[in-house]
Design a protein around this motif. Structure first.
Motif, short mmCIF file in Angstrom:
data_model
loop_
_atom_site.label_atom_id
_atom_site.label_comp_id
_atom_site.label_asym_id
_atom_site.label_seq_id
_atom_site.Cartn_x
_atom_site.Cartn_y
_atom_site.Cartn_z
N LEU A 8 31.26 12.08 -61.81
CA LEU A 8 31.31 13.46 -61.30
C LEU A 8 30.15 14.28 -61.88
N ALA A 9 29.90 14.12 -63.16
CA ALA A 9 28.82 14.87 -63.80
C ALA A 9 27.46 14.45 -63.25
N ARG A 10 27.28 13.17 -63.02
CA ARG A 10 26.00 12.69 -62.47
C ARG A 10 25.71 13.30 -61.10
N ARG A 11 26.75 13.51 -60.32
CA ARG A 11 26.55 14.08 -58.99
C ARG A 11 26.26 15.58 -59.02
N LEU A 12 26.57 16.24 -60.12
CA LEU A 12 26.36 17.68 -60.23
C LEU A 12 24.98 18.06 -60.74
N VAL A 13 24.37 17.21 -61.54
CA VAL A 13 23.16 17.59 -62.27
C VAL A 13 21.88 17.13 -61.57
N ASP A 14 20.75 17.69 -62.04
CA ASP A 14 19.44 17.30 -61.51
C ASP A 14 18.89 16.05 -62.20
N LYS A 44 24.91 23.96 -64.62
CA LYS A 44 25.51 23.33 -63.45
C LYS A 44 26.85 22.69 -63.76
N VAL A 45 26.98 22.15 -64.96
CA VAL A 45 28.22 21.49 -65.35
C VAL A 45 29.30 22.52 -65.70
N ILE A 46 28.88 23.64 -66.30
CA ILE A 46 29.84 24.67 -66.68
C ILE A 46 30.21 25.55 -65.49
N GLY A 47 29.22 25.94 -64.70
CA GLY A 47 29.49 26.74 -63.51
C GLY A 47 29.71 28.20 -63.82
N ARG A 48 29.76 29.00 -62.79
CA ARG A 48 29.95 30.44 -62.95
C ARG A 48 31.35 30.72 -63.48
N GLY A 49 31.39 31.34 -64.63
CA GLY A 49 32.67 31.67 -65.23
C GLY A 49 33.45 30.45 -65.71
N GLY A 50 32.79 29.30 -65.81
CA GLY A 50 33.45 28.09 -66.28
C GLY A 50 34.26 27.38 -65.21
N THR A 52 33.39 25.28 -62.75
CA THR A 52 33.08 23.86 -62.57
C THR A 52 33.64 23.04 -63.73
N ALA A 53 33.48 23.54 -64.94
CA ALA A 53 34.01 22.84 -66.11
C ALA A 53 35.53 22.72 -66.01
N ASN A 54 36.20 23.77 -65.60
CA ASN A 54 37.65 23.72 -65.45
C ASN A 54 38.07 22.73 -64.36
N ALA A 55 37.30 22.67 -63.28
CA ALA A 55 37.61 21.73 -62.21
C ALA A 55 37.44 20.29 -62.70
N LEU A 56 36.38 20.02 -63.46
CA LEU A 56 36.18 18.68 -64.02
C LEU A 56 37.36 18.30 -64.93
N ARG A 57 37.77 19.24 -65.76
CA ARG A 57 38.90 18.96 -66.67
C ARG A 57 40.17 18.69 -65.88
N MET A 58 40.39 19.45 -64.83
CA MET A 58 41.61 19.28 -64.05
C MET A 58 41.64 17.91 -63.36
N ILE A 59 40.51 17.48 -62.81
CA ILE A 59 40.44 16.19 -62.13
C ILE A 59 40.67 15.04 -63.12
N VAL A 60 40.05 15.12 -64.29
CA VAL A 60 40.20 14.06 -65.28
C VAL A 60 41.64 14.03 -65.81
N LYS A 61 42.22 15.20 -66.03
CA LYS A 61 43.61 15.24 -66.51
C LYS A 61 44.57 14.68 -65.46
N VAL A 73 38.62 17.20 -72.43
CA VAL A 73 37.22 17.07 -72.04
C VAL A 73 36.44 18.17 -72.76
N ASP A 74 35.47 17.77 -73.57
CA ASP A 74 34.61 18.71 -74.28
C ASP A 74 33.19 18.56 -73.73
N ILE A 75 32.56 19.69 -73.52
CA ILE A 75 31.15 19.69 -73.11
C ILE A 75 30.35 20.05 -74.34
N VAL A 76 29.55 19.10 -74.82
CA VAL A 76 28.82 19.27 -76.07
C VAL A 76 27.32 19.35 -75.80
N GLU A 77 26.62 19.96 -76.75
CA GLU A 77 25.16 20.08 -76.63
C GLU A 77 24.47 19.08 -77.51
#
Length: 77
Positions: A8-14, A44-50, A52-61, A73-77
């Motif tokens: 999912l992340a690969r499809r979202l990013v450049d 792109k992974v976090i999205g506006r207001g988070g 996209t990140a919440n959607a990723l977490r929901m799908i994985v859960k 799911v943690d998004i780390v730098e």
């Protein structure tokens, strides 16, 4: 679950080659997935207001429920 998050992340990013997911398990059995992407792709992974990140977490859960697992799911730098 790890593969699902990575795909999912690969499809979202450049820069899909920069996507990496580390998986480890805590003492209580919770599976932790740490997602890292290229610096330019965090927005792109976090999205506006988070959203996209919440959607990723929901799908994985939702996928984790099938396996009777608890996932964080943690998004780390």
């Amino acid at each position: 679950m790890r593969e699902l998050l990575e795909e999912l992340a690969r499809r979202l990013v450049d820069q899909p080659n920069e996507v990496s997911v580390e998986q480890f398990e805590e003492d209580d059995g919770t599976v932790v997935l740490e997602l890292a992407v290229a610096d330019d792709d965090y927005g792109k992974v976090i999205g506006r207001g988070g959203r996209t990140a919440n959607a990723l977490r929901m799908i994985v859960k939702a996928a984790a429920v099938r396996e009777n697992k608890r996932v964080l799911v943690d998004i780390v730098e």
